[in-house]
Scaffold this motif. Structure first.
Motif, PDB file in Angstrom:
ATOM      1  N   GLU A  96       0.686  -1.196   0.066  1.00 21.18           N
ATOM      2  CA  GLU A  96       0.019   0.115   0.007  1.00 21.18           C
ATOM      3  C   GLU A  96       0.810   1.262  -0.194  1.00 21.18           C
ATOM      4  N   PRO A  97       0.378   2.475  -0.433  1.00 18.81           N
ATOM      5  CA  PRO A  97       1.075   3.904  -0.248  1.00 18.81           C
ATOM      6  C   PRO A  97       1.373   4.012   0.960  1.00 18.81           C
ATOM      7  N   THR A  98       2.202   5.155   1.321  1.00 22.05           N
ATOM      8  CA  THR A  98       2.592   5.275   2.706  1.00 22.05           C
ATOM      9  C   THR A  98       1.482   6.016   3.315  1.00 22.05           C
ATOM     10  N   GLU A  99       0.568   6.754   2.702  1.00 25.62           N
ATOM     11  CA  GLU A  99      -0.463   7.498   3.150  1.00 25.62           C
ATOM     12  C   GLU A  99      -1.458   6.480   3.723  1.00 25.62           C
ATOM     13  N   THR A 100      -1.702   5.496   2.802  1.00 23.15           N
ATOM     14  CA  THR A 100      -2.832   4.380   3.434  1.00 23.15           C
ATOM     15  C   THR A 100      -2.421   3.735   4.794  1.00 23.15           C
ATOM     16  N   LEU A 101      -0.995   3.539   4.887  1.00 23.19           N
ATOM     17  CA  LEU A 101      -0.390   2.644   5.916  1.00 23.19           C
ATOM     18  C   LEU A 101      -0.382   3.780   6.974  1.00 23.19           C
ATOM     19  N   VAL A 102      -0.078   5.101   6.936  1.00 19.04           N
ATOM     20  CA  VAL A 102      -0.249   6.185   7.869  1.00 19.04           C
ATOM     21  C   VAL A 102      -1.443   6.150   8.439  1.00 19.04           C
ATOM     22  N   ALA A 103      -2.486   6.122   7.621  1.00 21.00           N
ATOM     23  CA  ALA A 103      -3.910   6.339   8.067  1.00 21.00           C
ATOM     24  C   ALA A 103      -4.055   5.002   8.973  1.00 21.00           C
ATOM     25  N   LYS A 104      -3.656   3.733   8.584  1.00 22.64           N
ATOM     26  CA  LYS A 104      -4.018   2.506   9.413  1.00 22.64           C
ATOM     27  C   LYS A 104      -3.375   2.718  10.833  1.00 22.64           C
ATOM     28  N   TRP A 105      -2.139   2.880  10.539  1.00 30.72           N
ATOM     29  CA  TRP A 105      -1.224   2.975  11.743  1.00 30.72           C
ATOM     30  C   TRP A 105      -0.658   4.513  11.909  1.00 30.72           C
ATOM     31  N   PRO A 106      -1.062   5.393  12.745  1.00 33.33           N
ATOM     32  CA  PRO A 106      -0.721   6.535  12.708  1.00 33.33           C
ATOM     33  C   PRO A 106       0.776   6.819  13.330  1.00 33.33           C
ATOM     34  N   ALA A 107       0.995   5.906  14.308  1.00 35.47           N
ATOM     35  CA  ALA A 107       2.325   6.137  14.784  1.00 35.47           C
ATOM     36  C   ALA A 107       3.540   5.647  13.728  1.00 35.47           C
ATOM     37  N   LEU A 108       3.209   5.722  12.644  1.00 33.57           N
ATOM     38  CA  LEU A 108       4.126   5.629  11.572  1.00 33.57           C
ATOM     39  C   LEU A 108       4.622   7.132  11.306  1.00 33.57           C
ATOM     40  N   ALA A 109       3.674   7.848  11.387  1.00 28.53           N
ATOM     41  CA  ALA A 109       3.973   9.256  11.216  1.00 28.53           C
ATOM     42  C   ALA A 109       4.705   9.896  12.134  1.00 28.53           C
ATOM     43  N   ASP A 110       4.758   9.431  13.451  1.00 31.75           N
ATOM     44  CA  ASP A 110       5.561  10.088  14.645  1.00 31.75           C
ATOM     45  C   ASP A 110       6.720   9.085  14.984  1.00 31.75           C
ATOM     46  N   ALA A 111       7.182   8.449  13.992  1.00 28.76           N
ATOM     47  CA  ALA A 111       8.334   7.401  14.484  1.00 28.76           C
ATOM     48  C   ALA A 111       9.508   8.370  14.833  1.00 28.76           C
ATOM     49  N   GLY A 112       9.929   7.726  15.826  1.00 36.59           N
ATOM     50  CA  GLY A 112      11.238   8.369  16.468  1.00 36.59           C
ATOM     51  C   GLY A 112      12.530   7.486  16.030  1.00 36.59           C
ATOM     52  N   ASP A 113      13.499   7.689  16.599  1.00 30.58           N
ATOM     53  CA  ASP A 113      14.851   7.333  16.425  1.00 30.58           C
ATOM     54  C   ASP A 113      14.951   5.955  16.773  1.00 30.58           C
ATOM     55  N   PRO A 114      15.217   5.261  15.854  1.00 34.34           N
ATOM     56  CA  PRO A 114      15.079   3.605  16.224  1.00 34.34           C
ATOM     57  C   PRO A 114      16.393   3.177  17.317  1.00 34.34           C
ATOM     58  N   GLU A 115      17.566   3.819  16.907  1.00 36.52           N
ATOM     59  CA  GLU A 115      18.512   3.553  17.926  1.00 36.52           C
ATOM     60  C   GLU A 115      18.237   4.145  19.312  1.00 36.52           C
ATOM     61  N   ALA A 116      17.733   5.298  19.384  1.00 36.46           N
ATOM     62  CA  ALA A 116      17.316   5.734  20.692  1.00 36.46           C
ATOM     63  C   ALA A 116      16.203   4.935  21.434  1.00 36.46           C
ATOM     64  N   LEU A 117      15.248   4.425  20.711  1.00 37.14           N
ATOM     65  CA  LEU A 117      13.993   3.786  21.274  1.00 37.14           C
ATOM     66  C   LEU A 117      14.545   2.179  21.583  1.00 37.14           C
ATOM     67  N   ALA A 118      15.488   1.793  20.668  1.00 35.42           N
ATOM     68  CA  ALA A 118      16.103   0.608  20.970  1.00 35.42           C
ATOM     69  C   ALA A 118      16.869   0.661  22.473  1.00 35.42           C
ATOM     70  N   ALA A 119      17.584   1.832  22.739  1.00 34.20           N
ATOM     71  CA  ALA A 119      18.074   1.857  23.939  1.00 34.20           C
ATOM     72  C   ALA A 119      17.320   2.056  25.097  1.00 34.20           C
ATOM     73  N   ALA A 120      16.191   2.659  24.871  1.00 36.50           N
ATOM     74  CA  ALA A 120      15.147   3.019  25.847  1.00 36.50           C
ATOM     75  C   ALA A 120      14.496   1.919  26.100  1.00 36.50           C
ATOM     76  N   LEU A 121      14.225   0.848  25.158  1.00 32.41           N
ATOM     77  CA  LEU A 121      13.517  -0.423  25.274  1.00 32.41           C
ATOM     78  C   LEU A 121      14.458  -1.560  26.262  1.00 32.41           C
ATOM     79  N   ALA A 122      15.828  -1.344  25.811  1.00 30.78           N
ATOM     80  CA  ALA A 122      16.819  -2.087  26.704  1.00 30.78           C
ATOM     81  C   ALA A 122      16.906  -1.673  28.068  1.00 30.78           C
ATOM     82  N   ASN A 123      16.661  -0.369  28.285  1.00 26.99           N
ATOM     83  CA  ASN A 123      16.392   0.051  29.749  1.00 26.99           C
ATOM     84  C   ASN A 123      15.312  -0.163  30.316  1.00 26.99           C
ATOM     85  N   ALA A 124      14.222  -0.116  29.842  1.00 32.39           N
ATOM     86  CA  ALA A 124      12.876  -0.458  30.183  1.00 32.39           C
ATOM     87  C   ALA A 124      12.737  -2.080  30.660  1.00 32.39           C
ATOM     88  N   SER A 125      13.267  -2.744  29.559  1.00 28.67           N
ATOM     89  CA  SER A 125      13.245  -4.235  29.823  1.00 28.67           C
ATOM     90  C   SER A 125      14.200  -4.567  30.874  1.00 28.67           C
TER      91      SER A 125
END
Length: 806
Positions: free
Chosen positions: A555-584
């Motif tokens: 599907e086009p990006t707009e369609t996927l963002v409409a289904k999954w709004p979090a895609l539009a506000d996606a952060g830095d994967p490396e920072a989120l991975a570090a945050a996930l490791a810390n939270a875990s």
């Protein structure tokens, strides 16, 4: 109030057949010589009340076996005690065991008679003892000995009591031990502290469990954010790779279009190569036809149809052909050497280029230097181009060798023709030879066939060249002579050579090879990008499925963002991975801590609610605070009541001391200003010394008088003012042994008419002294040899009448 009513002894130590009825009120003198059994009477009462011996043979707890008379196997004591309106009838029996050293068998029978109720009978020793203590309001043996039983040689017993024992005795005598029990029950014990600690632990576990749950929720939130970020990265990579694929596909299409054009040129070149080979073959046929024609002319000449001049001309032409072929061979050899040189140079340069790539690739792998990829790609392109040049030169060298071999074969044919003409013209002896008609006819037939074959090949070559879009000169209608065919062939060869020169065959072949390598590289790049695009697509589909998004990934990006709004506000994967490791990690530590506490204390964390555990802990803590405060209040009340006893004891002692010391001492203090002292210290005011002095400075008699005054004063101070289950009797066992006549009479007055007689309904004095008037006592009892010698106590009927009248 506790009063003694009836004592019956069958056998107890050396007492025999004792049956005494005590008046409800009065003073009783018990007389007799030493070892007559006076003190043993109270021992029997003590045994009946508590089921244990008062004194024994050895130090430590006295045994019951010592209470069984010597020479007999059985002891029996019956005691009737009046406690308020309740009467206790206690019968205790001891039976000596037949086995030496074995304990005596102890039996008891307790009958509790309450008004208007059935008689309660108890036979179990422990139950009977508990019931007696309960009915006597907790008046146990120690309290009895500390208050209303003044044993011989133990007048100073109260002085040596520790604070706790003294307070316990006072509490039981005053009937306020209930306050102490309340204080004890309210006191926060170790088990209560353990319960609070366990509640605290449960609260900690519940909190940690809740924190672990929150950390898990946070980890899940970060995980979903990381999933969205990675999906966004995959989505962006999908778009980027799709753009790259379109660009590469465009490049590939253009390259393939050019390749198709070059392929057509290459096919034309291949056709030209075939035509050239066919031209060479035709030339060979024409030379063969010319040789056969020359041979025919030679034979005709020898046969008179031609002169030797013609053969000589043919030999000259053959020699010229040989020299031209040698020149072409020399030129071909020079060209082949040049091609070989260029091939070697391209090969060595390609190898050097590939070798130069190795250290750069090693640096990229070892030191992570991606910026070196550009030089690597440049070197790879140069290497590929050099390899294509080398392949092209190698192909040219192969073609050159083939042409050189053709020229060699042509040279061999020309030389053979020359030798044949020479042999035709000149014989072996140098003279012209004759030709037979048969040989001439055969040669003519052979020459005719060869000329026909050459003409046919020549026309076919012209036809094929025309089919290859090559401008062909017009051929004569007839090609009867070799010269005509040679000129026609030369015209065709010039047209073919012009066409080949027009195409620039080496440059076309080089461009075809280079473009072919570019096409291969572009296809490889396209395949790689397509594979990466497929991987990103698969990753995106997997992450969409994991996020619960129904999509195919195309599907086009707009369609996927409409289904999954979090895609539009996606952060830095490396920072989120570090945050996930810390939270875990935090969640894991919390869950490990909770699991350890649950295993240690046997909790189930899933059943614990932090709010409920907080309420339970607060309630328990509040309850314990309240209990602690209540216990402190009860203890304060208890101590205030108890502390009143000592001033009252001093007051009663000041009243008794002048009489007991014949006016010698009048004032006394007990604690010396330290009411928390471990024991009572009697300090008497000494007029001569002008201060309070310790009783140990006095004589033995004065010390006993002070101790007796303290015992009597303590008994008066601790006797409740209201009637209750407190002792209404007092026993004094031989207190007059160190008293003179005046002091003895003073004590008798205190006991029979003074404060002791007023406070205690039943006063018992055991004495063998004759320094006072026995008539001062209401009743008298004389003991002799363990039996009653004389008694003025009432008999059963009179005693019952007196008790009933009261």
């Amino acid at each position: 109030m506790i009063l003694l009513r009836h004592l019956h002894i069958d056998a107890f130590k050396h007492l025999r057949n004792i049956d005494l009825w005590f008046p409800r009120q009065g003073s009783i003198l018990i007389e007799g010589h030493n070892e007559s059994g006076k003190s043993t009477l109270f021992e029997a009462i003590y045994f009946a009340l508590y089921g244990k011996a008062l004194v024994g043979e050895d130090a430590g707890a006295p045994s019951l076996e010592s209470l069984v008379p010597h020479g007999e196997s059985r002891a029996l004591v019956y005691l009737a005690v009046q406690v308020g309106a309740t009467e206790l009838e206690i019968t205790r029996t001891l039976v000596r065991s037949a086995n030496p050293g074995a304990k005596a068998k102890h039996d008891v029978k307790l009958c509790i008679l309450r008004p208007d109720r059935q008689v309660e009978t108890i036979s179990a020793i422990s139950a009977a003892n508990d019931a007696i203590l309960n009915e006597m309001n907790g008046l146990d043996s120690n309290v009895l000995r500390n208050s209303c039983l003044m044993e011989q040689q133990a007048l100073d017993r109260i002085e040596s009591l520790g604070r706790a024992e003294r307070e316990l005795a006072i509490a039981k005598l005053l009937g306020i031990e209930a306050i102490q029990r309340i204080e004890h029950d309210l006191k926060v014990a170790t088990k209560d502290g353990d319960a609070l600690a366990q509640a605290q632990t449960r609260l900690d576990v519940a909190r940690k469990h809740a924190e672990a749950h929150q950390a898990g929720a946070e980890a899940e939130r970060v995980r979903r954010a990381l999933l969205a970020a990675r999906a966004g990265t995959a989505l962006a990579a999908r778009g980027s790779l799709a753009g790259q694929m379109r660009g590469v596909e465009t490049q590939l299409a253009e390259a393939e279009r050019e390749m198709a054009q070059l392929r057509e040129s290459s096919q034309h070149i291949a056709a030209l190569d075939m035509l050239r080979a066919r031209s060479d073959e035709t030339a060979q046929l024409l030379r063969e036809a010319e040789r056969e024609a020359n041979a025919l002319e030679s034979m005709r000449a020898r046969n008179g149809h031609a002169t030797s001049v013609a053969i000589t001309s043919q030999l000259a032409q053959a020699d010229a052909d040989i020299r031209a072929a040698e020149a072409r061979e020399h030129e071909q050899r020079l060209r082949l050497d040049e091609v070989r040189r260029r091939a070697r140079s391209s090969g060595w340069l390609a190898i050097a280029t590939y070798l130069a790539e190795a250290p750069i690739v090693a640096c990229i792998v070892l030191f992570q230097l991606p910026w070196l990829l550009a030089p690597v790609f440049v070197l790879v392109g140069i290497g590929v181009w050099l390899t294509a040049r080398w392949n092209m030169n190698d192909d040219a060298a192969t073609n050159g060798r083939a042409k050189l071999e053709t020229l060699d074969r042509e040279m061999i044919g020309l030389r053979a023709t020359y030798e044949a003409l020479r042999r035709v013209n000149v014989g072996s002896d140098g003279q012209e030879t004759s030709v037979t008609p048969e040989a001439l006819a055969a040669q003519q037939q052979k020459a005719t066939m060869t000329l026909a074959t050459g003409a046919t090949a020549l026309r076919e070559l012209a036809t094929e060249m025309s089919g290859a879009d090559i401008a062909v000169p017009a051929l004569p209608d007839t090609l009867a002579s070799p010269d005509e065919m040679r000129r026609a062939h030369e015209a065709l060869a010039r047209s073919l050579q012009a066409e080949m020169a027009r195409l620039d065959i080496p440059a076309t072949q080089q461009q075809y090879g280079t473009l072919g390598e570019i096409v291969r590289q572009t296809r490889a790049e396209l395949d790689e990008i397509t594979a990466q695009h497929g991987e990103q697509h698969q990753r995106l589909v997997a992450m969409l499925a994991e996020a619960g998004v129904a999509a195919t990934g195309d599907e086009p990006t707009e369609t996927l963002v409409a289904k999954w709004p979090a895609l539009a506000d996606a952060g830095d994967p490396e920072a989120l991975a570090a945050a996930l490791a810390n939270a875990s990690a935090i969640e894991g530590q919390l869950r490990q801590h909770v699991e350890a506490l649950c295993q240690q204390h046997g909790f189930d964390a899933d059943t614990l609610d932090a709010e409920e555990c907080q309420k339970a802990y607060d309630n328990l803590a509040r309850e314990q605070r309240q209990r602690r405060l209540a216990a402190e209040m009860a203890d304060e009340v208890f101590r205030r009541i108890v502390q009143r006893v000592l001033p009252e004891t001093e007051m009663h002692m000041r009243a008794l001391l002048p009489d007991l010391t014949d006016g010698r001492y009048r004032d006394v203090t007990l604690l010396g200003g330290d009411e928390n002292s471990a024991d009572l210290r009697i300090r008497v005011w000494d007029e001569q010394a002008g201060r309070y002095v310790g009783k140990h400075l006095f004589s033995g008699g004065t010390r006993d008088q002070c101790s007796l005054a303290l015992r009597l004063a303590f008994a008066l101070a601790t006797l409740p003012k209201e009637l209750g289950a407190m002792p209404g009797f007092i026993f004094l066992d031989e207190p007059l042994s160190s008293f003179d006549d005046r002091r003895s009479q003073a004590l008798v007055d205190v006991l029979t008419r003074g404060p002791i007689a007023k406070q205690f309904p039943q006063v018992f004095l055991i004495s063998h002294s004759q320094t006072f008037d026995p008539a001062a006592f209401s009743c008298a009892l004389r003991m002799a040899g363990g039996r009653i010698a004389t008694t003025s106590l009432p008999d059963e009927a009179a005693a019952r009448t007196l008790w009933d009248a009261a």
